[in-house]
Enzyme design. Structure first.
Site, mmCIF file in Angstrom:
data_model
loop_
_atom_site.group_PDB
_atom_site.id
_atom_site.type_symbol
_atom_site.label_atom_id
_atom_site.label_comp_id
_atom_site.label_asym_id
_atom_site.label_seq_id
_atom_site.Cartn_x
_atom_site.Cartn_y
_atom_site.Cartn_z
ATOM 1 N N CYS B 82 -16.835 -42.636 -21.560
ATOM 2 C CA CYS B 82 -17.023 -41.614 -20.524
ATOM 3 C C CYS B 82 -17.519 -42.241 -19.224
ATOM 4 C CB CYS B 82 -18.015 -40.564 -20.995
ATOM 5 S SG CYS B 82 -17.813 -40.158 -22.720
ATOM 6 N N HIS B 335 -15.028 -32.602 -17.158
ATOM 7 C CA HIS B 335 -15.329 -33.982 -17.535
ATOM 8 C C HIS B 335 -14.072 -34.636 -18.137
ATOM 9 C CE1 HIS B 335 -17.287 -37.507 -18.946
ATOM 10 N NE2 HIS B 335 -17.739 -37.062 -20.100
#
Lengths: 389, 389
Positions: B82, B335
C-alpha cells in the site's frame, strides 16, 4: 560509487528454499564481504518479479530488511520482470549518487521451483503485454521463437548456428560453484535437444530456478570504511542507464532491433566516458540464444546479422575478445528472474577483483552487465571498472 | 526538486477501467498540467502492488511508458504494497536529486474492483508476513483490528471515539471531484456501521477501488521550462525519507508504536530543516481509523494515547490546526493501493497551488504526505513546500 562487497547464494532447482532465508543469507554474505557493520546500511532495494504470484508474499523490502538484520532502514522492491535485479541496482545507484545514503544494499531474490512449471510459466508471461500477448497464449518461449524465426529467415542462419551461445555458457558453468546447470553441452547435444516451440529448443532456454544475490554499494565518502576482501582493487560503477521499448514485441518497428538495449548502452557508455572497445567482458542477458545474439548486435559490439558468426569465432569464450556468461550466464548459472541482474553485478565484481577462480577472465578491468525485462522491453545496463588502490 | 504538474483520474469502484488507459491518462494529464513536452521526460517510476496477481500484468513501467507516449525512457515499478506510490515518489526524488534526470514522472495505478472481493482481499494480505500472518488467515482488517483492540484497552478508549477520523474524511470527500465515497457520515452512522472484524467496523476501513495518478518532478535546472498552471507558486519537495519496521505486527516491541513512521518523519523533517510546527497539513495514511490515530502519534504531532481526543477537538478539519484527508483521504477519496501515495502528492500540490476549490486549506504552505505499506512496515514520508515565484 563503489561495489564494496558481494553475496551469492547457489542457484538451485530444488524448491526447498524460501525467500526470506535465501535473501537474508545473501545480504549477510555481502555485508561480511564488504567488511562493514550492518548499522551503516541506509537502504535496501530488492529486485523480484514473482513472489506475489508464486509465494503470496509481496513487500520483500520489509521481509528481507528483517531477514538481513538491517533494522529500520529504508526499503522497497523494484520490478521490471526479468530485469528487476538490474532495476534494483539502478535504484541503489541513484540513492547513493543522490547523496541520500552512503551505503545501501541491493538484493535480488526469486523462488520459482516450488510451484508447477505451468504456473511459473504463466507467471513469467505477465512480463509480456497481457492484452495482446500473454492473455492470448503467448509465452516467453513463443515470443523468443518468433524473434529467432525472423532472424533465421532474414539472415539465412540455421538453428545450429546459435550453438556457441549455449556451449560457451555451459562450459563456464562447469567450474562455477554457484551455478546450477553443470552439464557439458556440445554443438551436437545442443542441436539434438528437444524442440519446445519451433525454432526454440530446450538448450536455447534458461532454466526455471531459485536464487538470491546481494551487493553493497558505497559512496566515495564511505569507501574508506570498507574494502574489497583479499584484493587491493576497488570496483567503481562508472556507468548506469536504463531504457524502455514497446512492451508488445509486434508493436516494435523491427522485432530484431532491441532499441532499449541500444539506448541504454549508449547512455551507460556516455555516462562512463568509455567506448565499446574499453569493455573487456559483456555479461549479457542470455535468457534465450536469440536474446544473446540480438543483444550483442543492438549493443553495437557486432554488426547486424553477424552475432552467430561472432560467437562461432570464439569471441565469447573466457579467452575471447568479449567474454560473456563467464559463470554460465542465464543459460547455465541459471535465471532466477528478479535476482539475475544482481548475480551479474556480483559476478562482474568477482572478475574485477580477480576472485573468479577457474572462471577468471585474464586482465579484465571493465565489465558491462545488462539485464533485460521481457523480450527486450526494459533494459538496465551498468558498467563496472576496477581501480588499483 | 519540484513538482511541476499533477494528473488525477477519478477514483472508481466500477471495475470498467484498465491499467494502461487509467495510467496513460494520468501521465498525459500531469504532462499537460506541467506544460512540458513529453520528450523532456527521462524516466517513469510506477507505484503498483497488485497488477500481477489481479490482472496478470507485471511490467507496468513499460506498459505505462507506452500508454503515456513517453518513448524509450527509463522505466520500472516500485512496490512496497500500500506504500508503493510513496516508494515510486521516493525513487523519482532520488533520480532527480542524483542528477541522472532533469524531469521524471512518478505514476501510481491500481485496478482491484474487476475481481471478487475475496481475491482482492487475499491479494492485499500478501503485504503481511505470509508465513506468520496472511498464510494463517490474517487479513488487513484482522491485523488492524488487533492494533485497535489493544489501543482501546491500553488507553481506555471506546470505538465511538474514533468517529472523527471517518467523519472528517467523508466530509471532505463530498466536495472533491476525484473522490469515490461521497457519503455523508456522522458519528451516529459511523457507530451504527456493520462490524467486520471486532472492533473494526465498515466505516473504519478504506474501500477497495481503482485509480491512477501522476506527478511531474523537475530539477532546479529544468524549472525554467515548466510552471504550475494558473498559479505563481512553485512547489518544492523539501524533505524525503523512508523507513521499515518488522513486517509481522506481533514481532514489534509495541504494536501501537509505528517506529517506521517515527523514523521517516524525523528524517524527512531533518532533510527539510523544518519542524513539526511548520507542517500545515498532514496527509496521513488513514487506511483504517486506528492507522490514522497511531500515525498522528508516531509522527509526533500528538502525544501517545491522545489521538482520538485530538481528532474530537476538530484539529483535523480543513479549518483545524492540522488538517488531514483534505480530499477524503484513503477512507473516502479511496485507496487504490499502489496509487495512493501519488494521489497524496497530487492533492498536496493542489493545496499548495491554491487549486483545491472547496477543499482548500487556507494559508497552507507546507504539507507532509505519508504513505504506509502493510500495517506500519514500510513508510514513505515527503514534505512539500510552496515558494512564491
Amino acid at each position: 560509487m563503489y561495489i564494496a562487497g558481494v553475496g551469492l547464494q547457489p542457484v538451485t532447482r530444488k524448491g526447498n528454499v524460501n525467500l526470506a532465508s535465501m535473501g537474508g543469507a545473501a545480504i549477510k554474505a555481502a555485508i561480511s564481504d564488504a567488511q562493514i557493520e550492518s548499522s551503516s546500511v541506509g537502504a535496501l532495494y530488492v529486485g523480484n518479479m514473482l513472489s506475489g504470484m508464486l509465494s503470496s508474499q509481496q513487500h520483500l523490502g520489509a521481509l528481507l530488511s528483517n531477514a538481513g538484520g538491517l533494522g529500520l532502514v529504508e526499503s522497497a522492491t523494484a520490478e521490471a520482470c526479468c530485469g528487476s535485479g538490474g532495476a534494483a541496482l539502478r535504484w541503489g545507484y541513484l540513492a547513493v549518487t543522490s547523496g541520500a545514503h552512503d551505503t545501501v544494499i541491493v538484493a535480488g531474490v526469486e523462488h520459482m521451483t516450488h510451484v508447477e512449471v505451468e504456473r511459473a510459466t504463466k507467471g513469467l508471461a505477465t512480463a509480456s503485454d497481457w492484452t495482446s500477448e500473454g492473455g492470448k497464449g503467448e509465452t516467453f518461449v513463443s515470443l523468443n521463437g518468433a524473434i529467432m524465426k525472423e532472424y533465421m529467415r532474414r539472415y539465412n542462419v540455421k538453428h545450429s548456428s546459435f550453438a556457441p551461445f549455449a556451449v560457451t555458457a555451459h562450459q563456464n558453468a562447469l567450474t562455477s560453484a554457484h551455478s546450477t546447470l553443470k552439464i557439458n553441452v556440445t554443438a551436437e547435444s545442443y542441436e539434438a535437444s528437444r524442440v519446445i516451440t519451433p525454432p526454440v529448443q530446450l538448450l536455447d532456454a534458461s532454466p526455471i530456478c531459485d536464487g538470491a544475490a546481494a551487493v553493497v554499494l558505497t559512496s566515495d565518502r564511505a569507501l574508506a570504511l570498507s574494502s574489497s576482501k583479499g584484493t587491493n582493487r576497488i570496483i567503481r560503477i562508472v556507468g548506469s542507464a536504463a531504457a524502455t521499448d514497446q512492451l508488445a514485441v509486434n508493436s516494435r518497428p523491427d522485432i530484431l532491433k532491441l532499441r532499449a538495449v541500444t539506448r541504454s548502452v549508449e547512455n551507460a557508455l556516455s555516462s562512463s566516458r568509455l567506448s565499446r572497445k574499453d569493455i573487456d567482458v559483456f555479461e549479457l542477458h542470455d535468457a534465450y540464444s536469440i536474446m544473446a545474439c540480438c543483444s550483442l548486435e543492438a549493443a553495437g559490439f557486432v554488426p547486424e546479422g553477424q552475432g552467430t558468426q561472432f560467437a562461432a569465432d570464439g569471441n565469447l569464450a573466457l579467452s575471447g575478445r568479449l567474454p560473456m556468461a563467464t559463470f554460465g550466464g542465464l543459460k547455465a548459472r541459471g535465471h532466477p528472474v528478479g535476482a539475475t541482474g544482481v548475480y551479474q553485478a556480483c559476478e562482474a565484481h568477482l572478475q574485477l577483483t580477480r576472485r573468479a577462480g577457474q572462471n577468471q577472465v585474464q586482465g579484465a578491468n571493465t565489465v558491462m552487465i545488462q539485464n533485460i525485462g521481457g523480450s527486450g522491453a526494459s533494459v538496465f545496463t551498468h558498467v563496472l571498472s576496477a581501480e588499483e588502490q
